[in-house]
Design an enzyme around this catalytic site. Structure first.
Site, mmCIF file in Angstrom:
data_model
loop_
_atom_site.group_PDB
_atom_site.id
_atom_site.type_symbol
_atom_site.label_atom_id
_atom_site.label_comp_id
_atom_site.label_asym_id
_atom_site.label_seq_id
_atom_site.Cartn_x
_atom_site.Cartn_y
_atom_site.Cartn_z
ATOM 1 N N GLU A 37 -1.322 -6.455 -7.084
ATOM 2 C CA GLU A 37 -1.936 -7.781 -6.967
ATOM 3 C C GLU A 37 -1.043 -8.890 -7.511
ATOM 4 O O GLU A 37 -1.159 -10.045 -7.093
ATOM 5 C CB GLU A 37 -3.280 -7.796 -7.692
ATOM 6 N N ARG A 41 0.865 -1.184 0.000
ATOM 7 C CA ARG A 41 0.000 0.000 0.000
ATOM 8 C C ARG A 41 0.899 1.230 0.000
ATOM 9 O O ARG A 41 1.497 1.580 1.010
ATOM 10 C CB ARG A 41 -0.921 -0.008 1.225
ATOM 11 N N GLU A 70 -8.482 -13.100 -6.175
ATOM 12 C CA GLU A 70 -7.291 -12.829 -5.360
ATOM 13 C C GLU A 70 -6.683 -14.077 -4.742
ATOM 14 O O GLU A 70 -5.459 -14.141 -4.592
ATOM 15 C CB GLU A 70 -7.628 -11.810 -4.266
ATOM 16 N N ALA A 77 -10.174 -8.517 -0.940
ATOM 17 C CA ALA A 77 -11.060 -7.356 -0.967
ATOM 18 C C ALA A 77 -10.966 -6.701 -2.329
ATOM 19 O O ALA A 77 -10.031 -6.956 -3.092
ATOM 20 C CB ALA A 77 -10.688 -6.358 0.132
ATOM 21 N N GLU A 131 -14.132 -11.250 -6.078
ATOM 22 C CA GLU A 131 -12.833 -10.906 -5.504
ATOM 23 C C GLU A 131 -12.175 -12.099 -4.824
ATOM 24 O O GLU A 131 -10.950 -12.265 -4.891
ATOM 25 C CB GLU A 131 -12.997 -9.760 -4.503
#
Length: 228
Positions: free
Chosen positions: A165, A84, A117, A96, A113
């Site tokens: 990701e 992040r 993910e 998420a 999602e």
């Protein structure tokens, strides 16, 4: 009616029926778009307070998001680590994603999602908790789901992990260990913190999560936000 108690501390005690956030919008006399990104926009509004004064308030418009506490039969939660940039951390997070597909139902976005993910699907879904992530500055509504009865699932056709990701991998941790890590300040992602604590409290009720809301429960607080 509010139950008023003279306990020497001031204020009053709210009854159970009073414990609900109220949708209110102070009048907006001017709105300026300061900047726009790929999925957010920074706005500055002039708003009129109840006493008649004009206030300038800046906030980010946001499409909203869903998160998933995917709990397996061994009491473990599915996790990823994601960089992040705003906080310069690689955070441990649950799966998420943004509510950026027009007309997509919230639970379907969560299911998408989860498959994208971490390559999982779930047969049992409940709503754990709804929140505004940072209501002083971001108009983001977040819904966190509890997903159980897990099994492997392929990513949707055409999906390719990109950017941050691309660095994510599936990991697992016991729910009880995650609670401890949250309470010691080791974990900071708001989706994880709220979801893990809500899941642990719901599990402690010993009703097999029957007291949780169904997956298709209304979400009026998010529905009332301006997202575009």
């Amino acid at each position: 009616m509010n139950a008023r108690v003279d306990d020497g501390l001031g204020g009053h005690t709210l009854s159970r029926v009073d414990l609900v956030d109220q949708p209110v919008s102070w009048p907006v006399t001017a709105e300026r778009v300061i900047g726009a990104g790929s999925f957010t926009a920074l706005l500055q509004d002039d708003i009129t307070a109840p006493d008649g004064t004009t206030l300038k308030r800046e906030y980010l418009r946001h499409p909203g998001a869903v998160g998933i506490i995917a709990l397996d039969a061994r009491g473990r939660v599915a996790l990823v680590r994601q960089y992040r940039h705003a906080v310069r951390h690689r955070l441990i997070e649950p799966p998420a994603g943004l509510l950026d597909v027009a007309g997509e139902e919230y639970v379907l976005a969560a299911q998408r999602e989860l498959a994208e993910e971490v390559g999982l699907a779930a047969d049992t879904w409940h709503v754990l908790v709804d929140l505004f992530t940072t209501p002083g500055i971001i108009a983001e509504g977040l819904r966190v789901y509890l997903a159980r009865d897990l099994h492997p699932a392929a990513a949707p056709d055409g999906f390719v992990k990109e950017g941050e990701e691309a660095e994510m991998e599936l990991s697992w941790a016991p729910l009880s260990d995650l609670v401890d890590a949250v309470l010691t300040g080791a974990l900071h992602n708001p989706t994880l913190v709220s979801g893990v604590l809500a899941a642990a409290l719901a599990e402690a009720r010993n009703d097999d999560f029957a007291s949780l809301r169904p997956a298709d429960a209304p979400w009026p607080a998010r529905d009332g936000l301006r997202t575009s």
